[in-house]
Write an enzyme that holds these catalytic residues in place. Structure first.
Site, PDB file in Angstrom:
ATOM      1  N   HIS A 194     -44.127  73.304 146.376  1.00 41.36           N
ATOM      2  CA  HIS A 194     -44.153  72.446 145.175  1.00 41.36           C
ATOM      3  C   HIS A 194     -45.564  71.948 144.914  1.00 41.36           C
ATOM      4  CE1 HIS A 194     -44.252  68.524 147.413  1.00 41.36           C
ATOM      5  NE2 HIS A 194     -43.460  69.124 148.273  1.00 41.36           N
ATOM      6  N   ASP A 243     -46.184  69.098 142.848  1.00 41.18           N
ATOM      7  CA  ASP A 243     -46.250  67.660 142.614  1.00 41.18           C
ATOM      8  C   ASP A 243     -46.542  66.943 143.925  1.00 41.18           C
ATOM      9  OD1 ASP A 243     -43.496  68.380 143.404  1.00 41.18           O
ATOM     10  OD2 ASP A 243     -43.102  66.230 143.216  1.00 41.18           O
ATOM     11  N   ASP A 298     -49.105  68.354 151.940  1.00 39.23           N
ATOM     12  CA  ASP A 298     -47.789  68.259 151.290  1.00 39.23           C
ATOM     13  C   ASP A 298     -47.958  68.155 149.776  1.00 39.23           C
ATOM     14  OD1 ASP A 298     -45.078  67.815 150.802  1.00 39.23           O
ATOM     15  OD2 ASP A 298     -45.198  65.687 151.283  1.00 39.23           O
ATOM     16  N   GLU A 338     -40.481  67.713 143.313  1.00 38.88           N
ATOM     17  CA  GLU A 338     -39.819  67.558 144.605  1.00 38.88           C
ATOM     18  C   GLU A 338     -39.962  66.144 145.148  1.00 38.88           C
ATOM     19  OE1 GLU A 338     -39.191  67.410 148.890  1.00 38.88           O
ATOM     20  OE2 GLU A 338     -41.067  67.022 147.829  1.00 38.88           O
ATOM     21  N   GLU A 339     -41.131  65.539 144.970  1.00 41.67           N
ATOM     22  CA  GLU A 339     -41.392  64.238 145.584  1.00 41.67           C
ATOM     23  C   GLU A 339     -40.560  63.112 144.976  1.00 41.67           C
ATOM     24  OE1 GLU A 339     -42.826  63.884 148.226  1.00 41.67           O
ATOM     25  OE2 GLU A 339     -44.378  65.389 148.493  1.00 41.67           O
TER      26      GLU A 339
END
Length: 473
Positions: free
Chosen positions: A103, A105, A136, A176-177
Site C-alpha cells: 500500500h 498510504d 510501512d 490501508e492505514e
C-alpha cells in the site's frame, strides 16, 4: 547497507539473482525517496494521495517485465474514496499466477519536532533510511519493484521470458492505514482483480534485522466508543464534588474494569482468555526492547508474552475526550468519552467479542450514569495456516527466505496487528496460498517518529521474492 548489519551471504544457488538484485539497489533508493516525499495520508492529504497514486502507476508501467506496460495497469476508485493501482500480466497456459500486495498510504507524521530529520525526506543515518513510510509500506512496495526488475534483467537466460510464463498481479492500496475498507469492498465485488494461486502480502517484517520471518496469524479488531453523561453542565467541584456524579470518574472506573490490576489480563465478561501460541516464543528481553518498556516497569504477567500479543484478546484505551491539565477548571465533569480498542485472535468472532465488550461496559456504569456504546467497524482475525497444515506457498517462500538470508531456519510469529484484506482475499479465493512477510523490523518504528528501514532488508526480501517467482509452479 550498514557494514555492521547482521546479514550472511545468500545461498550460492542464488548468486546470479543476488547480483541482479544488488544492481537494482540504487534505483530502489531513488524510488523510495520519491515515494517518501509524498505525505500520502488518506483522508487528510488528497493531493498528495493523488500524486502518490500517479507515481505508483508510473512505476508499474515502467517495469521492464514482458507483458506489463500501460495497457496492463489500471487505477480503480474504491468505496472509501481511495484509489488502488492494479497491474496484471496474464499467465501462460498451465502456469499459475502470483499476486503481490502493498500500500502507498501512510500514517500521519505527527509533530515534525519529534523527528531527527524531516519526515517527508528520505535521509540516511547510520546505515538506515529514515522517513515516513520508509518501511510501512513504501519500503515493501520498493522490494516488489526491485524483485521484478532484477528478474527482468536476467531475461534471455534460460528463457526469453525470465518469469517463464508466470502470471503476475500487483495490487497497491491507497487506504490501508485508515481501515476504510475500500479495497475489501472492491475485492468482494470484483474478485477477478485479485485472482491468484499465491498471494504475497508485503506488509509485515522480521523479528530482528537479518532474521527472516513469516507472519502466520493476525489479530482482528473490534473498537467501541464509550460515552458517559451525568450532568446538564459542569458544576463547581468545591460546592458539589463528592456527591455530584463525575462523568470522567465514571469513565475511568469503567475503563479500569477492562484489565486485571495485578496481572494486566484483559477481563471482558464472557470473552475467552486462554489462547496459546504454538510457535516461536517472544523472549522477555526482546519484548522489552521492542516495546521500549521503561526501566523498572513490568509487562503483563498474565501469560507468556507470545500468548498475550498473538493468541489472546487485548483491550487498549486509545484516547479519552476530557479537559486537558493545562487550563483545567475546578469543576465536576458532565461528559466524557473514550475510544477502546479490542484485538481478538484467530478463532474469535470480532462481532461477538464487540457485543461482549459493549455489554461489559454497560454493566459497569457507576451511579446509574448514562452510558452509551458506539460500535465501530470490525476487522476479522486471520491465520495463514490451512486447517490441514499443508501449504506449498508457505513452504516455498520459507525456503527462499532462508536461502536469501543465508540461514537454516525462518522464524514464524504472529502479529497483534490487523490486515482485514487478508480475510477478504481468502473469502474471494479460498484455494490461494497467502503469506505475510516484509522489510519491517522492530527498529523500524512504524507509525512513530523516525520511522526507518534497513536497506539490507529491502535487498534480501526482494531476493527471496524473486527466487519464489522463479520457482513457483
Amino acid at each position: 547497507m550498514s557494514a555492521s548489519a547482521p546479514f550472511r551471504a545468500p545461498h550460492p544457488s542464488l548468486t546470479p539473482l543476488a547480483d541482479a538484485v544488488v544492481a537494482q539497489l540504487g534505483r530502489a533508493r531513488t524510488d523510495l525517496a520519491e515515494l517518501v516525499a509524498l505525505p500520502s495520508v488518506h483522508g487528510s492529504e488528497p493531493e498528495a494521495c493523488a500524486r502518490a497514486c500517479d507515481l505508483v502507476r508510473r512505476l508499474l508501467v515502467e517495469l521492464p517485465v514482458p507483458g506489463l506496460g500501460p495497457d496492463a495497469v489500471e487505477v480503480v476508485e474504491t468505496s472509501d474514496g481511495s484509489r488502488a493501482v492494479f497491474a496484471h500480466r496474464p499467465a501462460a497456459p498451465g502456469r499459475p499466477t502470483v499476486l503481490l500486495y502493498s500500500h502507498y498510504d501512510v500514517q500521519p507524521a505527527g509533530d515534525p519536532d519529534e523527528w531527527t530529520t524531516p519526515p517527508w525526506e528520505l535521509t540516511e543515518r547510520e546505515g538506515r533510511w529514515y522517513g515516513r513510510g520508509a518501511a510501512d509500506c513504501k519500503g515493501n512496495l520498493v522490494a516488489h519493484l526491485t524483485a521484478l526488475r532484477a528478474l527482468a534483467s536476467l531475461g534471455g537466460s534460460p528463457s526469453p521470458d525470465p518469469l517463464d510464463g508466470l502470471g503476475i498481479r500487483i495490487v497497491v492500496e491507497g487506504s490501508e492505514e485508515t481501515g476504510g475498507g475500500g479495497l475489501d469492498d472492491l475485492v468482494a465485488t470484483r474478485p477477478d482483480l485479485v485472482a491468484a494461486d499465491a498471494i504475497l502480502i508485503a506488509d509485515s517484517g522480521n523479528v530482528s534485522v537479518g532474521v527472516p520471518t513469516l507472519t502466520t496469524s493476525l489479530r482482528g479488531i473490534a473498537n467501541v466508543v464509550v460515552v458517559v453523561d451525568t450532568l446538564e453542565a459542569g458544576v463547581h467541584s468545591g460546592q458539589f464534588g463528592g456527591a455530584a456524579p463525575d462523568a470522567l470518574g465514571a469513565l475511568v472506573s469503567i475503563l479500569a474494569s477492562l484489565r486485571d490490576p495485578d496481572t494486566g489480563a484483559t477481563t471482558v465478561d464472557g470473552l475467552g482468555f486462554s489462547g496459546r501460541w504454538a510457535g516461536q516464543p517472544y523472549p522477555d528481553d526482546a519484548f522489552r526492547a521492542d516495546a521500549g518498556i521503561l526501566e523498572g516497569v513490568e509487562p503483563s504477567t498474565a501469560a507468556p508474552l507470545a500468548d498475550l500479543v498473538w493468541s489472546r484478546p487485548a483491550v487498549t484505551v486509545l484516547g479519552i475526550d476530557c479537559p486537558p491539565v493545562e487550563g483545567a477548571i475546578a469543576a465536576v465533569q458532565p461528559h466524557a468519552r473514550a475510544l477502546v480498542n479490542l484485538r481478538v485472535p484467530p478463532g474469535t468472532d470480532p462481532l461477538e467479542a464487540q457485543e461482549l465488550l459493549a455489554a461489559h461496559i454497560e454493566r459497569r456504569r457507576p451511579w446509574n450514569a448514562r452510558v452509551s456504546v458506539e460500535k465501530e467497524t470490525v476487522g476479522y482475525p486471520f491465520s495463514s495456516v490451512p486447517a490441514d497444515g499443508s501449504d506449498p506457498v508457505h513452504d516455498l517462500l520459507s525456503e527462499c527466505l532462508a536461502q536469501a538470508y543465508g540461514t537454516a531456519e525462518v522464524a514464524e510469529v504472529g502479529s497483534g496487528g490487523s490486515i482485514p484484506l487478508c480475510t477478504a482475499l481468502r473469502e474471494a479465493h479460498p484455494r490461494a496460498g497467502i503469506a505475510l512477510f516484509g522489510v519491517e523490523d522492530p527498529a523500524a518504528a512504524i507509525h512513530s517518529p523516525d520511522e526507518s528501514v534497513d536497506p539490507g532488508e529491502i535487498e534480501r526480501i526482494a531476493l527471496a521474492e524473486a527466487a519464489f517467482l522463479q520457482r513457483f509452479r
